[in-house]
Design a protein around this motif. Structure first.
Motif, PDB file in Angstrom:
ATOM      1  N   MET A   1       0.817  -1.208   0.000  1.00  0.00           N
ATOM      2  CA  MET A   1       0.000   0.000   0.000  1.00  0.00           C
ATOM      3  C   MET A   1       0.853   1.261   0.000  1.00  0.00           C
ATOM      4  N   ARG A   2       1.896   1.268   0.829  1.00  0.00           N
ATOM      5  CA  ARG A   2       2.712   2.472   0.993  1.00  0.00           C
ATOM      6  C   ARG A   2       4.121   2.076   1.388  1.00  0.00           C
ATOM      7  N   ARG A   3       5.089   2.896   0.941  1.00  0.00           N
ATOM      8  CA  ARG A   3       6.487   2.639   1.259  1.00  0.00           C
ATOM      9  C   ARG A   3       7.118   3.964   1.699  1.00  0.00           C
ATOM     10  N   GLU A   4       7.796   3.921   2.846  1.00  0.00           N
ATOM     11  CA  GLU A   4       8.548   5.071   3.363  1.00  0.00           C
ATOM     12  C   GLU A   4       9.913   4.558   3.794  1.00  0.00           C
ATOM     13  N   GLY A   5      10.911   4.698   2.931  1.00  0.00           N
ATOM     14  CA  GLY A   5      12.239   4.181   3.233  1.00  0.00           C
ATOM     15  C   GLY A   5      12.196   2.670   3.343  1.00  0.00           C
TER      16      GLY A   5
ATOM     17  N   TYR B   1       1.448  -3.101   4.163  1.00  0.00           N
ATOM     18  CA  TYR B   1       0.767  -4.050   3.291  1.00  0.00           C
ATOM     19  C   TYR B   1      -0.688  -4.205   3.717  1.00  0.00           C
ATOM     20  N   HIS B   2      -1.557  -4.396   2.721  1.00  0.00           N
ATOM     21  CA  HIS B   2      -2.896  -4.911   3.012  1.00  0.00           C
ATOM     22  C   HIS B   2      -2.694  -6.425   3.071  1.00  0.00           C
ATOM     23  N   ALA B   3      -2.474  -6.919   4.269  1.00  0.00           N
ATOM     24  CA  ALA B   3      -2.018  -8.300   4.464  1.00  0.00           C
ATOM     25  C   ALA B   3      -3.081  -9.328   4.103  1.00  0.00           C
TER      26      ALA B   3
END
Length: 175
Positions: free
Chosen positions: A56-60, A65-67
């Motif tokens: 869903m999103r990545r920061e570094g 995750y939508h697990a």
């Protein structure tokens, strides 16, 4: 005009209902050499569609995750537990995960519940990981309405002891 929740429950006699609940899990780097990744549940998505570790999103190095999307089932017999959860400072959803793959692989999401008693049962076995996730306001209202529509207060009844003395008879050697 639509019917109220109480009218629907009364008309349909639903003693249990379920909704799909997506769980969002954040992966961050581990802080020791023995643990490569930390997996932490951070949010729930009521009414979510199917998912299998969709990014869903990545920061570094942190990735959310939508697990999985699991059914959240509430039962009329567990309303006491739901009301106890709702009176907590932060009402929560409990996510049960199992780390069966090991070696940095994501844990398997097994169950979601809003019963703190059920969450405690899974935490006590020592095999499962139980994460506490803040419940969104819409889900709080849904659980509250169901619990209030089905809750039946049970009066406490103190047990009375028998007046018979059982310490006067010996049943065998060593008594």
């Amino acid at each position: 005009m639509g019917e109220t929740w109480e009218e629907w429950v009364t008309k349909n006699g639903a003693s249990q209902i379920e909704i799909p609940l997506g769980v969002v899990v954040r992966r961050t780097p581990g802080v020791t050499r023995w643990v490569k990744w930390n997996w932490t549940a951070v949010a729930v998505l009521p009414g979510a569609g199917p998912a299998d570790w969709s990014e869903m999103r990545r920061e570094g190095d942190a990735i959310e995750y939508h697990a999985a999307t699991l059914p959240l089932t509430v039962f009329a017999s567990d309303t006491e537990a739901y009301l106890a959860n709702l009176t907590d400072a932060i009402p929560s959803v409990y996510l049960v995960m199992r780390d069966e793959n090991g070696a940095g692989a994501p844990p398997e999401a097994v169950l979601v519940t809003v019963s703190p008693y059920e969450g405690q049962d899974y935490a006590d076995n020592g095999e499962d990981i139980v994460e506490k996730i803040p419940m969104p306001p819409g889900l709080i209202a849904w659980v509250r309405d169901f619990a209030l529509a089905h809750h039946q207060h049970e009066e406490f009844k103190k047990r009375r002891r028998d007046k018979k003395r059982v310490d006067l008879q010996q049943d065998g050697i060593g008594d």
